[in-house]
Design a protein around this motif. Sequence first.
Motif, PDB file in Angstrom:
ATOM      1  N   LEU A   1      15.811  -1.644  23.624  1.00 50.27           N
ATOM      2  CA  LEU A   1      15.945  -0.491  22.441  1.00 50.27           C
ATOM      3  C   LEU A   1      14.848  -1.540  22.028  1.00 50.27           C
ATOM      4  O   LEU A   1      13.964  -0.135  21.170  1.00 50.27           O
ATOM      5  N   VAL A   2      13.950  -2.388  22.102  1.00 49.39           N
ATOM      6  CA  VAL A   2      12.617  -2.904  21.860  1.00 49.39           C
ATOM      7  C   VAL A   2      11.657  -1.681  21.289  1.00 49.39           C
ATOM      8  O   VAL A   2      11.039  -1.121  20.433  1.00 49.39           O
ATOM      9  N   ALA A   3      11.122  -1.431  22.493  1.00 50.65           N
ATOM     10  CA  ALA A   3      10.392  -0.258  22.757  1.00 50.65           C
ATOM     11  C   ALA A   3      10.780   0.794  22.424  1.00 50.65           C
ATOM     12  O   ALA A   3      10.353   1.924  21.435  1.00 50.65           O
TER      13      ALA A   3
ATOM     14  N   VAL B   1      10.413 -11.951  14.127  1.00 57.06           N
ATOM     15  CA  VAL B   1       9.976 -10.418  14.448  1.00 57.06           C
ATOM     16  C   VAL B   1      10.577  -8.684  13.065  1.00 57.06           C
ATOM     17  O   VAL B   1      11.051  -8.681  14.216  1.00 57.06           O
ATOM     18  N   ARG B   2       9.519  -8.399  12.786  1.00 57.11           N
ATOM     19  CA  ARG B   2      10.318  -7.683  11.893  1.00 57.11           C
ATOM     20  C   ARG B   2       9.899  -6.189  12.722  1.00 57.11           C
ATOM     21  O   ARG B   2       8.658  -5.918  12.983  1.00 57.11           O
ATOM     22  N   LEU B   3      10.452  -5.277  13.371  1.00 61.17           N
ATOM     23  CA  LEU B   3      10.298  -4.382  13.831  1.00 61.17           C
ATOM     24  C   LEU B   3      10.251  -2.808  13.638  1.00 61.17           C
ATOM     25  O   LEU B   3      10.920  -2.519  12.402  1.00 61.17           O
TER      26      LEU B   3
ATOM     27  N   LYS C   1       8.498   2.783  19.185  1.00 68.39           N
ATOM     28  CA  LYS C   1       8.233   4.593  19.422  1.00 68.39           C
ATOM     29  C   LYS C   1       8.551   4.869  19.168  1.00 68.39           C
ATOM     30  O   LYS C   1       8.596   6.305  18.950  1.00 68.39           O
ATOM     31  N   GLY C   2      10.073   5.129  18.616  1.00 69.48           N
ATOM     32  CA  GLY C   2      10.655   5.898  17.635  1.00 69.48           C
ATOM     33  C   GLY C   2      11.227   6.752  18.836  1.00 69.48           C
ATOM     34  O   GLY C   2      11.424   8.238  18.616  1.00 69.48           O
TER      35      GLY C   2
END
Length: 312
Positions: free
Chosen positions: A206-208, A160-162, A212-213
């Motif tokens: 970290l992913v969230a 998955v590209r984040l 969300k920036g």
Amino acid sequence: MKSISIKSPATIANLVCGFDILGLALAEPYDLMHLEIRDEPGLQIIHEDEHQLPTEPEKNVAGAALLALMEEMPVKKGFLLRVNKMIKPGSGLGSSAASAAGAVYAANQLLGNIYSNDDLIRFAMFGEKLASGVKHADNITPCLLGGVTLIRSILPLDVVRLDAPEIHISVVHPQIEVRTSDARQILKTEVSLKQAIRQWGNIAGLVAGLMKGDHQLISRSLEDVIIEPARSILIPGFDEVKKRSLEAGALGGGISGSGPSIFMLSEKRSTAERVTKEMEAVFHRMGIDNKTYVTQLNHQGISLNENEHAIL
Ligand code: HSE
């Protein structure tokens, strides 16, 4: 097209809490590679750098990846690969992934894009297996796709590209040797449920935070209770670098891949520059030569090298 010149970027694997599953691509440094397709079968590799890497295809990381691709090629062709490595092997900055991913990406371009990204990741993992004894894709994937990537699964491959906000990255590469295979061997094979809960909270955070920036959520999530405590002892000055970087305003960071490089993320370029100076000063005081970078995310991954003749 008979030949192609590319830039294959350095990457930071793990991103502190995401051992073997998270990684990002850096704008700098990058390797330069030139691949030529030939009618005669076979693979020849020439290194135009000073690293004295083996050039026999089966012993060369880019060679192992290309051989895996060539085995599945519908029409038998040969390749001549010329490599100028700017990412020092053994730096923890995805040097082997840049070679492996760069080689198969370039071959695919010359073959008319017959392979998918998943195929290329699969081929490139043969290079990683040669380099570290284990197939892992957390450097290869961001190198190929750019940005920040998550490997949900290797078998079957599910990447998955984040999304990620603008972020500035400080890197210090102390000139000491840490072999990935050694850095993997010292790890415990079991973790407690308590550690696992803390770690997956951080990975999800970290992913969230990236998506969300939310820089403060990113900062809170850059914690590793499993790998870093074991590996940091291989890097003299690690705790001091981390402490001083945080004091200088970094959001957080840790070991880049299996080390010895250390990276820190910052919200602003000026902070990243300050952090880099602190990192450098720690190793300078210890008398350890080091190389630093202040860089950013590379959103594109591997790219064409428009200036091939000037460099290769
Ligand atoms: N995830 C890998 C490790 C990256 O930390 O061992 C090293 O190339």
